[in-house]
Design a protein around this motif. Structure first.
Motif, short mmCIF file in Angstrom:
data_model
loop_
_atom_site.label_atom_id
_atom_site.label_comp_id
_atom_site.label_asym_id
_atom_site.label_seq_id
_atom_site.Cartn_x
_atom_site.Cartn_y
_atom_site.Cartn_z
N SER A 23 -5.57 -16.98 -1.20
CA SER A 23 -4.48 -16.57 -2.08
C SER A 23 -4.70 -15.16 -2.61
O SER A 23 -3.76 -14.38 -2.73
N GLU A 24 -5.97 -14.82 -2.93
CA GLU A 24 -6.26 -13.46 -3.39
C GLU A 24 -5.97 -12.44 -2.29
O GLU A 24 -5.39 -11.38 -2.54
N GLY A 25 -6.38 -12.78 -1.04
CA GLY A 25 -6.09 -11.87 0.07
C GLY A 25 -4.61 -11.73 0.32
O GLY A 25 -4.11 -10.64 0.62
N GLY A 26 -3.86 -12.85 0.18
CA GLY A 26 -2.41 -12.77 0.36
C GLY A 26 -1.75 -11.92 -0.70
O GLY A 26 -0.84 -11.13 -0.42
N THR A 27 -2.21 -12.05 -1.95
CA THR A 27 -1.66 -11.23 -3.03
C THR A 27 -1.94 -9.75 -2.80
O THR A 27 -1.07 -8.89 -3.01
N LEU A 28 -3.17 -9.45 -2.34
CA LEU A 28 -3.52 -8.06 -2.06
C LEU A 28 -2.68 -7.50 -0.92
O LEU A 28 -2.22 -6.35 -0.98
N ASN A 29 -2.44 -8.31 0.11
CA ASN A 29 -1.61 -7.85 1.23
C ASN A 29 -0.18 -7.59 0.79
O ASN A 29 0.44 -6.61 1.21
N VAL A 30 0.35 -8.48 -0.04
CA VAL A 30 1.72 -8.27 -0.53
C VAL A 30 1.80 -6.99 -1.35
O VAL A 30 2.74 -6.19 -1.21
N PHE A 31 0.80 -6.78 -2.21
CA PHE A 31 0.80 -5.57 -3.04
C PHE A 31 0.69 -4.31 -2.19
O PHE A 31 1.43 -3.34 -2.39
N SER A 32 -0.24 -4.33 -1.21
CA SER A 32 -0.43 -3.14 -0.37
C SER A 32 0.80 -2.87 0.47
O SER A 32 1.22 -1.72 0.61
N HIS A 33 1.41 -3.93 1.04
CA HIS A 33 2.62 -3.73 1.84
C HIS A 33 3.77 -3.25 0.96
O HIS A 33 4.60 -2.43 1.40
N GLY A 34 3.82 -3.75 -0.25
CA GLY A 34 4.87 -3.27 -1.16
C GLY A 34 4.72 -1.80 -1.48
O GLY A 34 5.71 -1.04 -1.50
N MET A 35 3.48 -1.36 -1.71
CA MET A 35 3.24 0.05 -1.98
C MET A 35 3.59 0.91 -0.76
O MET A 35 4.14 2.02 -0.89
N LEU A 36 3.28 0.40 0.44
CA LEU A 36 3.64 1.14 1.66
C LEU A 36 5.15 1.26 1.82
O LEU A 36 5.66 2.30 2.24
N VAL A 37 5.87 0.20 1.48
CA VAL A 37 7.33 0.25 1.57
C VAL A 37 7.90 1.26 0.58
O VAL A 37 8.79 2.05 0.90
N VAL A 38 7.37 1.25 -0.65
CA VAL A 38 7.82 2.22 -1.66
C VAL A 38 7.52 3.64 -1.21
O VAL A 38 8.36 4.55 -1.33
N TRP A 39 6.32 3.85 -0.68
CA TRP A 39 5.95 5.18 -0.21
C TRP A 39 6.83 5.62 0.96
O TRP A 39 7.26 6.78 1.03
N ALA A 40 7.13 4.69 1.88
CA ALA A 40 7.99 5.03 3.01
C ALA A 40 9.39 5.41 2.55
O ALA A 40 10.00 6.34 3.08
N LEU A 41 9.90 4.71 1.54
CA LEU A 41 11.22 5.05 1.01
C LEU A 41 11.20 6.41 0.32
O LEU A 41 12.14 7.20 0.47
#
Length: 300
Positions: A23-41
């Protein structure tokens, strides 16, 4: 508690801990992917806005700046290339960046190879001199450079291609030497020693043996130098006052100042896209080589 009960409890505890880690790894992945999406936008949306605005009329850009073009105005690109002299500025930029990039890569790789492979008095001093050059602010150099180029003995270099090329090379050499010195240190010495035993000179060993091995590093630092030199604004603005030799950054800035509220905004957007396209194409083509060059030393 008996020994048997203790041994049975350990696997249960380990099993119970696994879902928490997952669950911790999944939360970290969601956070990192979210930051990448924000950065891409943040990076991609301005580029897309400039792209679709380059096909809109000036009135549409001012009245409905966020809407897609209802009609494609390809004449914006023609006006930017011909009437706004973007084509001439594009050629000037190719001449300056092509000459400076070639000189930077040749001189920087040679200096980095010597500093990485040979021990001589003053080796570390010269290396740290280049490192110090990276931290020296370019704003403190423009005025001295202006007088140096203007009063250069026998050959005035102010507002000339060769003067701007020389300044670009000097501006980019510290980072290039620093990067290539570190990269050459990661390459095996046995290959160079074998070439020397076979009778190869130092120059032949460098150009035919070591330089091909350093191709990932050359591509990586070449991309960074290309981006920095292509987008350079301050140096040409001060050292290149001849309008016939304007580079793209100068021309676009001058065009934007002349626009006012009655200008050809569609042509300006098209000019910006023309200036950005080479940078995007170069990075898209060489992105794998850039990643390989940056990670080669770490993976060795």
């Amino acid at each position: 508690m008996t020994t048997t009960e203790t041994t049975e409890a350990r696997p249960r505890q380990a099993t119970a801990a696994r879902p928490r880690r997952t669950s911790e790894g999944g939360t970290l992945n969601v956070f990192s992917h979210g930051m990448l999406v924000v950065w891409a936008l943040m990076v991609g949306m301005p580029l897309l806005w400039v792209l679709w605005s380059s096909f809109k009329s000036s009135g549409d850009i001012l009245t409905t700046p966020w809407s897609l073009p209802g009609k494609l105005h390809f004449e914006n690109w023609i006006n930017a290339w011909e009437k706004a002299n973007i084509g001439k500025m594009f050629l000037n930029t190719l001449i300056v960046v092509g000459g400076s990039l070639t000189g930077t890569m040749v001189l920087g790789s040679m200096a980095g190879y010597v500093l990485a492979r040979f021990e001589f008095p003053g080796n570390r001093f010269i290396y740290y001199l280049f490192v110090a050059g990276m931290s020296f602010p370019v704003f403190m150099l423009v005025i001295p450079l202006f007088f140096v180029l203007r009063d250069f003995p026998g050959l005035p270099l102010l507002a000339t291609y060769q003067g701007l090329i020389a300044v670009y090379i000097a501006y980019s050499l510290p980072f290039t030497v620093f990067f290539m010195t570190a990269f050459f240190r990661t390459l095996p010495t046995s290959v160079a020693e074998a070439a020397m035993i076979d009778g190869a000179s130092h120059a032949r060993t460098f150009f035919q043996v070591m330089l091909p091995m350093a191709k990932p590093g050359l591509i990586s630092v070449g991309i960074f130098n290309f981006l920095g030199q292509w987008n350079q604004y301050l140096l040409p603005m001060v050292l290149n006052q001849d309008e016939d030799k304007y580079v793209l950054t100068q021309g676009l800035a001058n065009l934007a100042l002349q626009q006012g509220y009655q200008g050809d905004w569609g042509g300006l957007m098209a000019g910006m896209m023309i200036a950005m396209l080479p940078v995007l194409l170069v990075y898209i083509i060489f992105q794998r080589q850039v990643q390989a060059g940056l990670t080669a030393g770490a993976l060795k």
